[in-house]
Scaffold this active site. Sequence first.
Site, PDB file in Angstrom:
ATOM      1  N   HIS A  13      -8.179  -5.315   0.546  1.00 62.12           N
ATOM      2  CA  HIS A  13      -6.869  -4.665   0.693  1.00 62.12           C
ATOM      3  C   HIS A  13      -6.048  -5.325   1.797  1.00 62.12           C
ATOM      4  CE1 HIS A  13      -4.323  -1.140   0.197  1.00 62.12           C
ATOM      5  NE2 HIS A  13      -4.294  -0.975   1.513  1.00 62.12           N
ATOM      6  N   SER A  65       0.821  -1.199   0.000  1.00 62.97           N
ATOM      7  CA  SER A  65       0.000   0.000   0.000  1.00 62.97           C
ATOM      8  C   SER A  65       0.861   1.257   0.000  1.00 62.97           C
ATOM      9  CB  SER A  65      -0.963  -0.057   1.181  1.00 62.97           C
ATOM     10  OG  SER A  65      -2.099   0.698   0.886  1.00 62.97           O
TER      11      SER A  65
HETATM   12  C1  GCU Z   1      -5.238   4.707   2.467  1.00 65.12           C
HETATM   13  C2  GCU Z   1      -4.756   5.517   1.272  1.00 65.12           C
HETATM   14  C3  GCU Z   1      -4.036   4.646   0.242  1.00 65.12           C
HETATM   15  C4  GCU Z   1      -2.995   3.806   0.902  1.00 65.12           C
HETATM   16  C5  GCU Z   1      -3.610   3.017   2.050  1.00 65.12           C
HETATM   17  C6  GCU Z   1      -2.632   2.171   2.860  1.00 65.12           C
HETATM   18  O1  GCU Z   1      -6.283   3.901   2.092  1.00 65.12           O
HETATM   19  O2  GCU Z   1      -5.873   6.146   0.724  1.00 65.12           O
HETATM   20  O3  GCU Z   1      -3.432   5.453  -0.762  1.00 65.12           O
HETATM   21  O4  GCU Z   1      -2.388   2.966  -0.045  1.00 65.12           O
HETATM   22  O5  GCU Z   1      -4.187   3.920   2.958  1.00 65.12           O
HETATM   23  O6  GCU Z   1      -1.463   2.517   2.959  1.00 65.12           O
HETATM   24  O7  GCU Z   1      -3.088   1.167   3.420  1.00 65.12           O
END
Ligand code: GCU
Length: 428
Positions: free
Chosen positions: A410, A264
């Site tokens: 995610h 992420s």
């Molecule tokens: C949030 C953010 C993302 C990122 C994520 C993470 O959702 O909007 O851009 O990748 O956090 O790091 O889990």
Amino acid sequence: MVIRQQQPTAGRGRPHPIVGRACSAALLATAVFCAPFIHPSPGSPAAIERTAGWTVPAVPSQDDDSPSDSAPAPNPLVLDGGRQVDDVQSWERQRRPELLEAFQEHVYGQSLPPPEEVTFDDGGGSGRSAKTVTINVTGPAGSASFTLRLFVPDTGTPKGTFLLIDHRGSVSDDAGSSSGYAPTAKILEAGYALAALNAEEVAPDDAGSYRDGVINAFYPADQDLPSDAGRTISAWAWGASRAMDYLETDPDIDPSKVAVIGHSRGGKAAFWAGAQDTRFPVVISNNSGSTGAKLARRDDSGESISAITDQFPHWFPDTYRRYAGNAESLPVEQNQLLALIAPGRVVVGSATDDGNADPQGEFLSYLGAAPVYELYGLGDTGLTSQSWPPAEDRGFRGPGMSYHLRSGSHGLEDTDWDIYLNGDLFER
Ligand code: GCU
């Protein structure tokens, strides 16, 4: 033991360890020669598939009719002046530096220079597992320290090392950990070392204090940062290069086999580290989404530039905000960032239900990096089709590119690691 290193490796312009060894220049056009077939394990969720000789066009076709699909991935080989480079030398001497500079100027910000001095303190421990190394860096405005936790299997030289940009600061000393995010036990059992970089110490993930790590060693704390200076994501990428400086000195580690990996926000930093520092033969970005793998011009799919710069003002320089609501005017596109990793292996991990990260945009970006891999004779993406969506929970692996779409939401999970640990990412 304290190891002092006065002129750290800048990490640029060196021959790529894998290609230098496995593929001579004369063989670069012959991907099959440089790329032993990776046998799939049918039925296994972590099966790796690849087909010989399949390549993608410069602008990938897009197969469904959602509005964002009209956004093409620009050909990374076309110079700003409009001419297309068509050989490795012109790519490396002209187009690659042009793109790197553009990503610094418009997206990630100017990177910190190498520190004036780096020292590594491993605490004097002699054990091969769970070593905690303190990396001390000095810049013109001060000093900073951050830690790297290193686990090495006791089965001899590791097959490779996964350098995790750990933005959660959640890797403990427990070599038996089975957490999906950093399953130390599974990684060691597969014969690999794990090096976890404490990213929070490199640059806190907080709009009020992000400068308190390494950034204030380079910019006086009482002065505003230049509007184009890199912020947290850039600092994390820089920290990964300093971790690599250390790994180059550790006798237990083969520094030609270090994969930088991030999830992420950490995956955005892993890409930026791998684009700049050619010492990483493998760069893994898991669910990196906006300003990671996702095509920026798909601004209405998943997280937009406006949303990410509003919610995380400390991740990118002010200059990137100019493109909020205006992605089509960005002079670069994220498939070009992935292409900067070539000939190192680029690894994209997506998840079906990760709408915020726009998995289809990540897939299109992956396809759109292939023309540069093609120049190195590594253009086989491993995919059996360019149609979206590809089969779930299967790893697709070409000689220089890897992709998978995990089912679910995610996260960096066991299934992702099963795919990264299956076969050998360091082999062509
Ligand atoms: C949030 C953010 C993302 C990122 C994520 C993470 O959702 O909007 O851009 O990748 O956090 O790091 O889990």
